[in-house]
Design a protein around this motif. Structure first.
Motif, mmCIF file in Angstrom:
data_model
loop_
_atom_site.group_PDB
_atom_site.id
_atom_site.type_symbol
_atom_site.label_atom_id
_atom_site.label_comp_id
_atom_site.label_asym_id
_atom_site.label_seq_id
_atom_site.Cartn_x
_atom_site.Cartn_y
_atom_site.Cartn_z
ATOM 1 N N VAL A 82 17.289 -38.341 5.592
ATOM 2 C CA VAL A 82 18.751 -38.218 5.667
ATOM 3 C C VAL A 82 19.130 -36.769 5.923
ATOM 4 C CG1 VAL A 82 20.882 -38.376 4.312
ATOM 5 C CG2 VAL A 82 19.246 -40.258 4.277
ATOM 6 N N GLN A 83 18.437 -35.834 5.273
ATOM 7 C CA GLN A 83 18.703 -34.413 5.486
ATOM 8 C C GLN A 83 18.406 -34.007 6.931
ATOM 9 O OE1 GLN A 83 16.598 -31.825 2.798
ATOM 10 N NE2 GLN A 83 17.632 -29.996 3.533
ATOM 11 N N LEU A 84 17.363 -34.577 7.523
ATOM 12 C CA LEU A 84 17.064 -34.305 8.933
ATOM 13 C C LEU A 84 18.203 -34.770 9.838
ATOM 14 C CD1 LEU A 84 13.280 -35.204 9.364
ATOM 15 C CD2 LEU A 84 14.349 -32.983 9.696
ATOM 16 N N LYS A 85 18.716 -35.968 9.583
ATOM 17 C CA LYS A 85 19.808 -36.493 10.393
ATOM 18 C C LYS A 85 21.066 -35.646 10.207
ATOM 19 C CE LYS A 85 21.531 -39.451 13.244
ATOM 20 N NZ LYS A 85 21.088 -39.480 14.635
ATOM 21 N N GLN A 86 21.346 -35.232 8.978
ATOM 22 C CA GLN A 86 22.501 -34.365 8.728
ATOM 23 C C GLN A 86 22.350 -33.043 9.474
ATOM 24 O OE1 GLN A 86 22.416 -34.198 4.441
ATOM 25 N NE2 GLN A 86 24.042 -35.726 4.245
ATOM 26 N N GLY A 87 21.145 -32.515 9.488
ATOM 27 C CA GLY A 87 20.886 -31.278 10.212
ATOM 28 C C GLY A 87 21.136 -31.447 11.701
ATOM 29 N N GLU A 88 20.719 -32.586 12.242
ATOM 30 C CA GLU A 88 20.954 -32.851 13.661
ATOM 31 C C GLU A 88 22.450 -32.884 13.968
ATOM 32 O OE1 GLU A 88 20.528 -36.452 16.935
ATOM 33 O OE2 GLU A 88 19.598 -36.684 14.977
ATOM 34 N N LEU A 89 23.198 -33.602 13.141
ATOM 35 C CA LEU A 89 24.643 -33.704 13.364
ATOM 36 C C LEU A 89 25.341 -32.359 13.175
ATOM 37 C CD1 LEU A 89 25.301 -37.130 11.597
ATOM 38 C CD2 LEU A 89 25.129 -36.672 14.055
ATOM 39 N N GLN A 90 24.894 -31.604 12.187
ATOM 40 C CA GLN A 90 25.482 -30.283 11.950
ATOM 41 C C GLN A 90 25.170 -29.339 13.113
ATOM 42 O OE1 GLN A 90 24.201 -28.485 8.283
ATOM 43 N NE2 GLN A 90 25.931 -27.091 8.221
ATOM 44 N N ALA A 91 23.967 -29.424 13.651
ATOM 45 C CA ALA A 91 23.604 -28.585 14.796
ATOM 46 C C ALA A 91 24.457 -28.955 16.012
ATOM 47 C CB ALA A 91 22.120 -28.744 15.122
ATOM 48 N N ARG A 92 24.668 -30.244 16.245
ATOM 49 C CA ARG A 92 25.521 -30.665 17.359
ATOM 50 C C ARG A 92 26.946 -30.136 17.198
ATOM 51 N NH1 ARG A 92 24.055 -36.967 18.715
ATOM 52 N NH2 ARG A 92 21.878 -36.589 19.254
ATOM 53 N N ALA A 93 27.454 -30.192 15.972
ATOM 54 C CA ALA A 93 28.811 -29.695 15.728
ATOM 55 C C ALA A 93 28.879 -28.196 15.987
ATOM 56 C CB ALA A 93 29.233 -30.003 14.294
ATOM 57 N N GLY A 94 27.862 -27.450 15.557
ATOM 58 C CA GLY A 94 27.823 -26.011 15.807
ATOM 59 C C GLY A 94 27.767 -25.689 17.289
ATOM 60 N N VAL A 95 26.940 -26.425 18.012
ATOM 61 C CA VAL A 95 26.822 -26.214 19.454
ATOM 62 C C VAL A 95 28.138 -26.555 20.152
ATOM 63 C CG1 VAL A 95 25.692 -27.076 21.550
ATOM 64 C CG2 VAL A 95 24.324 -26.459 19.557
ATOM 65 N N ASN A 96 28.780 -27.635 19.725
ATOM 66 C CA ASN A 96 30.070 -27.991 20.323
ATOM 67 C C ASN A 96 31.116 -26.919 20.057
ATOM 68 O OD1 ASN A 96 29.144 -30.348 21.441
ATOM 69 N ND2 ASN A 96 29.796 -31.634 19.728
ATOM 70 N N SER A 97 31.086 -26.332 18.880
ATOM 71 C CA SER A 97 32.014 -25.244 18.564
ATOM 72 C C SER A 97 31.758 -24.029 19.456
ATOM 73 C CB SER A 97 31.881 -24.859 17.092
ATOM 74 O OG SER A 97 32.715 -23.781 16.785
ATOM 75 N N ILE A 98 30.493 -23.706 19.650
ATOM 76 C CA ILE A 98 30.135 -22.572 20.512
ATOM 77 C C ILE A 98 30.562 -22.851 21.952
ATOM 78 C CG2 ILE A 98 28.195 -21.273 21.485
ATOM 79 C CD1 ILE A 98 26.786 -21.736 18.742
ATOM 80 N N ARG A 99 30.312 -24.061 22.434
ATOM 81 C CA ARG A 99 30.709 -24.419 23.808
ATOM 82 C C ARG A 99 32.221 -24.348 23.980
ATOM 83 N NH1 ARG A 99 26.715 -29.555 24.777
ATOM 84 N NH2 ARG A 99 24.871 -28.328 25.285
ATOM 85 N N SER A 100 32.959 -24.830 22.981
ATOM 86 C CA SER A 100 34.423 -24.783 23.066
ATOM 87 C C SER A 100 34.923 -23.349 23.104
ATOM 88 C CB SER A 100 35.045 -25.517 21.878
ATOM 89 O OG SER A 100 34.717 -26.881 21.921
ATOM 90 N N ALA A 101 34.358 -22.494 22.261
ATOM 91 C CA ALA A 101 34.759 -21.085 22.259
ATOM 92 C C ALA A 101 34.403 -20.426 23.584
ATOM 93 C CB ALA A 101 34.081 -20.353 21.100
ATOM 94 N N ASP A 102 33.263 -20.781 24.137
ATOM 95 C CA ASP A 102 32.846 -20.237 25.422
ATOM 96 C C ASP A 102 33.797 -20.673 26.535
ATOM 97 O OD1 ASP A 102 31.008 -18.848 27.199
ATOM 98 O OD2 ASP A 102 30.352 -20.846 27.849
ATOM 99 N N ALA A 103 34.163 -21.946 26.526
ATOM 100 C CA ALA A 103 35.093 -22.462 27.539
ATOM 101 C C ALA A 103 36.464 -21.803 27.397
ATOM 102 C CB ALA A 103 35.215 -23.977 27.417
ATOM 103 N N MET A 104 36.898 -21.622 26.138
ATOM 104 C CA MET A 104 38.185 -20.985 25.909
ATOM 105 C C MET A 104 38.162 -19.542 26.408
ATOM 106 S SD MET A 104 40.318 -20.506 22.331
ATOM 107 C CE MET A 104 39.402 -21.830 21.629
ATOM 108 N N LEU A 105 37.083 -18.836 26.136
ATOM 109 C CA LEU A 105 36.959 -17.458 26.592
ATOM 110 C C LEU A 105 36.937 -17.401 28.121
ATOM 111 C CD1 LEU A 105 36.550 -14.478 25.916
ATOM 112 C CD2 LEU A 105 34.100 -14.906 25.833
ATOM 113 N N GLY A 106 36.212 -18.335 28.730
ATOM 114 C CA GLY A 106 36.174 -18.377 30.195
ATOM 115 C C GLY A 106 37.545 -18.642 30.779
#
Length: 95
Positions: free
Chosen positions: A64-88
């Protein structure tokens, strides 16, 4: 919204996810090694998931912790992508 804070939040979330995945992986490996060691002994076979020592996680908890880590990593990456798109977008507008 401050773009730098969005990048920071995404990176922190991704780092927490990586730490959680590493911890879960160590727990799973440790449980596997304990099972192998117990199988070589003459002790009766016991399901290790039924008994949890203080501070130890079951295999189910670790998965369960592995799956939570996967979902948390996806959320972090999506946040980074959104900030990158906003900056662009901001750079395109200002140029």
């Amino acid at each position: 919204m401050n773009i730098q804070s969005a990048f920071s939040a995404g990176l922190q979330g991704y780092q927490r996810a990586a730490d959680g995945v590493a911890e879960a992986s160590v727990n799973i490996s440790r449980q596997h090694l304990n099972r192998v060691a117990n199988q070589s002994d003459t002790a009766p076979e016991v399901n290790p998931d039924r008994f949890v020592d203080a501070g130890r996680k079951t295999a189910t908890d670790s998965l369960v912790q592995l799956k939570q880590g996967e979902l948390q990593a996806r959320a972090g990456v999506n946040s980074i992508r959104s900030a990158d798109a906003m900056l662009g977008t901001l750079i395109d507008i200002r140029v």
